[in-house]
Design a protein around this motif. Structure first.
Motif, mmCIF file in Angstrom:
data_model
loop_
_atom_site.group_PDB
_atom_site.id
_atom_site.type_symbol
_atom_site.label_atom_id
_atom_site.label_comp_id
_atom_site.label_asym_id
_atom_site.label_seq_id
_atom_site.Cartn_x
_atom_site.Cartn_y
_atom_site.Cartn_z
ATOM 1 N N ILE A 21 -48.714 13.585 -17.165
ATOM 2 C CA ILE A 21 -49.603 14.708 -16.171
ATOM 3 C C ILE A 21 -48.679 15.875 -16.708
ATOM 4 O O ILE A 21 -47.493 15.904 -16.450
ATOM 5 C CB ILE A 21 -49.109 14.485 -14.953
ATOM 6 C CG1 ILE A 21 -49.970 13.669 -14.173
ATOM 7 C CG2 ILE A 21 -50.053 15.732 -13.587
ATOM 8 C CD1 ILE A 21 -50.114 12.712 -12.740
ATOM 9 N N VAL A 22 -49.764 17.133 -17.216
ATOM 10 C CA VAL A 22 -48.447 18.379 -17.087
ATOM 11 C C VAL A 22 -49.332 19.118 -16.942
ATOM 12 O O VAL A 22 -50.110 19.907 -16.648
ATOM 13 C CB VAL A 22 -49.068 18.743 -18.704
ATOM 14 C CG1 VAL A 22 -48.177 20.214 -19.726
ATOM 15 C CG2 VAL A 22 -48.738 17.435 -20.098
ATOM 16 N N ALA A 23 -48.128 20.135 -15.950
ATOM 17 C CA ALA A 23 -48.135 20.782 -15.267
ATOM 18 C C ALA A 23 -47.931 22.753 -15.002
ATOM 19 O O ALA A 23 -46.805 22.279 -15.476
ATOM 20 C CB ALA A 23 -48.548 20.674 -13.827
ATOM 21 N N GLU B 114 -52.998 8.015 -7.129
ATOM 22 C CA GLU B 114 -51.640 8.152 -7.696
ATOM 23 C C GLU B 114 -51.429 7.774 -8.119
ATOM 24 O O GLU B 114 -51.480 6.701 -8.712
ATOM 25 C CB GLU B 114 -51.736 7.459 -6.058
ATOM 26 C CG GLU B 114 -51.958 7.802 -4.733
ATOM 27 C CD GLU B 114 -51.481 6.932 -3.544
ATOM 28 O OE1 GLU B 114 -51.140 7.152 -2.784
ATOM 29 O OE2 GLU B 114 -51.434 5.559 -4.258
ATOM 30 N N PHE B 115 -50.414 8.599 -9.123
ATOM 31 C CA PHE B 115 -49.625 8.451 -9.759
ATOM 32 C C PHE B 115 -47.923 7.955 -9.619
ATOM 33 O O PHE B 115 -47.293 8.936 -9.459
ATOM 34 C CB PHE B 115 -49.757 9.206 -10.886
ATOM 35 C CG PHE B 115 -51.209 9.718 -11.859
ATOM 36 C CD1 PHE B 115 -51.741 8.928 -12.767
ATOM 37 C CD2 PHE B 115 -51.602 10.471 -10.704
ATOM 38 C CE1 PHE B 115 -52.842 9.397 -13.161
ATOM 39 C CE2 PHE B 115 -52.907 11.111 -11.043
ATOM 40 C CZ PHE B 115 -53.471 10.098 -12.709
ATOM 41 N N TYR B 116 -47.549 6.672 -11.126
ATOM 42 C CA TYR B 116 -45.511 6.112 -10.352
ATOM 43 C C TYR B 116 -45.030 6.760 -11.210
ATOM 44 O O TYR B 116 -45.955 6.081 -12.712
ATOM 45 C CB TYR B 116 -46.142 5.225 -9.407
ATOM 46 C CG TYR B 116 -46.540 5.061 -8.182
ATOM 47 C CD1 TYR B 116 -46.639 4.973 -6.691
ATOM 48 C CD2 TYR B 116 -47.914 4.762 -8.878
ATOM 49 C CE1 TYR B 116 -47.579 4.965 -6.150
ATOM 50 C CE2 TYR B 116 -48.839 4.293 -7.513
ATOM 51 C CZ TYR B 116 -48.419 4.337 -6.087
ATOM 52 O OH TYR B 116 -48.785 4.446 -4.707
ATOM 53 N N THR C 27 -41.283 11.329 -8.281
ATOM 54 C CA THR C 27 -40.893 10.180 -8.517
ATOM 55 C C THR C 27 -42.576 9.844 -8.471
ATOM 56 O O THR C 27 -43.077 8.690 -8.731
ATOM 57 C CB THR C 27 -40.392 9.111 -8.021
ATOM 58 O OG1 THR C 27 -40.053 9.289 -6.278
ATOM 59 C CG2 THR C 27 -38.865 9.169 -8.702
ATOM 60 N N LYS C 28 -43.548 10.839 -7.984
ATOM 61 C CA LYS C 28 -44.470 10.104 -7.327
ATOM 62 C C LYS C 28 -45.853 11.466 -7.557
ATOM 63 O O LYS C 28 -45.019 12.645 -6.817
ATOM 64 C CB LYS C 28 -44.998 9.436 -6.153
ATOM 65 C CG LYS C 28 -46.313 9.086 -5.423
ATOM 66 C CD LYS C 28 -46.121 8.518 -4.244
ATOM 67 C CE LYS C 28 -47.674 7.963 -3.775
ATOM 68 N NZ LYS C 28 -46.872 7.322 -2.045
ATOM 69 N N PHE D 142 -45.258 14.786 -15.822
ATOM 70 C CA PHE D 142 -44.792 13.702 -14.822
ATOM 71 C C PHE D 142 -45.137 13.111 -16.015
ATOM 72 O O PHE D 142 -46.285 12.305 -16.332
ATOM 73 C CB PHE D 142 -45.573 13.674 -14.315
ATOM 74 C CG PHE D 142 -44.994 12.798 -12.880
ATOM 75 C CD1 PHE D 142 -43.940 12.012 -12.210
ATOM 76 C CD2 PHE D 142 -45.831 11.785 -12.785
ATOM 77 C CE1 PHE D 142 -43.518 11.470 -11.799
ATOM 78 C CE2 PHE D 142 -46.296 11.157 -11.874
ATOM 79 C CZ PHE D 142 -44.582 10.425 -11.054
ATOM 80 N N ASN D 143 -44.102 11.959 -16.680
ATOM 81 C CA ASN D 143 -44.617 10.169 -17.436
ATOM 82 C C ASN D 143 -44.672 9.211 -16.630
ATOM 83 O O ASN D 143 -43.944 9.425 -15.862
ATOM 84 C CB ASN D 143 -43.673 10.322 -18.629
ATOM 85 C CG ASN D 143 -42.942 10.868 -19.576
ATOM 86 O OD1 ASN D 143 -44.123 11.651 -20.063
ATOM 87 N ND2 ASN D 143 -42.183 12.339 -19.268
ATOM 88 N N TYR D 144 -45.643 9.277 -16.371
ATOM 89 C CA TYR D 144 -46.363 8.045 -15.168
ATOM 90 C C TYR D 144 -46.810 6.725 -16.479
ATOM 91 O O TYR D 144 -47.165 6.550 -17.293
ATOM 92 C CB TYR D 144 -47.386 8.284 -14.341
ATOM 93 C CG TYR D 144 -48.452 8.847 -15.250
ATOM 94 C CD1 TYR D 144 -50.005 7.563 -15.284
ATOM 95 C CD2 TYR D 144 -49.355 9.629 -15.833
ATOM 96 C CE1 TYR D 144 -50.941 7.875 -16.049
ATOM 97 C CE2 TYR D 144 -50.878 9.712 -16.221
ATOM 98 C CZ TYR D 144 -51.378 8.691 -16.071
ATOM 99 O OH TYR D 144 -52.624 9.684 -17.245
#
Length: 135
Positions: free
Chosen positions: A49-51, A132-134, A118-119, A26-28
């Motif tokens: 965020i790498v999951a 929170e990450f957007y 998206t979030k 997830f690129n925020y």
């Protein structure tokens, strides 16, 4: 805005059947840190965020100097649920162990719009914080 989120059936801790576990990157571009109902820190970042899923465990890495004072760089979740507008990963959703660790997220919520993540939010119990990450 919340009515635009994709919807998911209520399936807490997979009591209604198995939930597919999916890795994600997830690129925020923005983050916010909330405590006691107030935003105490926010900023813009080109973080990621790498999951990764390994043996049904979600292993998460957030290596961003701008936010790592508020959330650990690496942590994991073993439980998955769906509920309304989110997919939730958790450590102990029913709080049976009462184990918490400083800046270590206890619950993560993934919010999608039209199938696109998206979030991403993280609930931390020590201290009581929402990060929170957007996109």
């Amino acid at each position: 805005m919340s009515d635009n989120w994709d919807r998911f059936p209520s399936n807490i801790k997979e009591m209604s059947g198995r939930i597919t576990r999916q890795a994600f990157n997830f690129n925020y571009h923005r983050f916010e840190v909330w405590q006691a109902g107030a935003c105490i820190y926010s900023g813009n970042s080109n973080g990621q965020i790498v999951a990764k899923v390994d043996s049904d465990i979600l292993n998460v890495t957030i290596d961003d100097a701008m936010i790592n004072n508020h959330i650990k760089k690496q942590f994991s979740f073993g439980e998955i649920s769906t509920n309304g507008d989110r997919i939730m990963w958790s450590k102990d959703i029913f709080n049976t162990t009462n184990k918490i660790e400083r800046n270590n997220p206890d619950i993560s919520s993934l919010f999608y719009k039209h199938g696109v993540l998206t979030k991403v939010t993280y609930t931390i119990h020590d201290p009581n914080t929402l990060v929170e990450f957007y996109s």
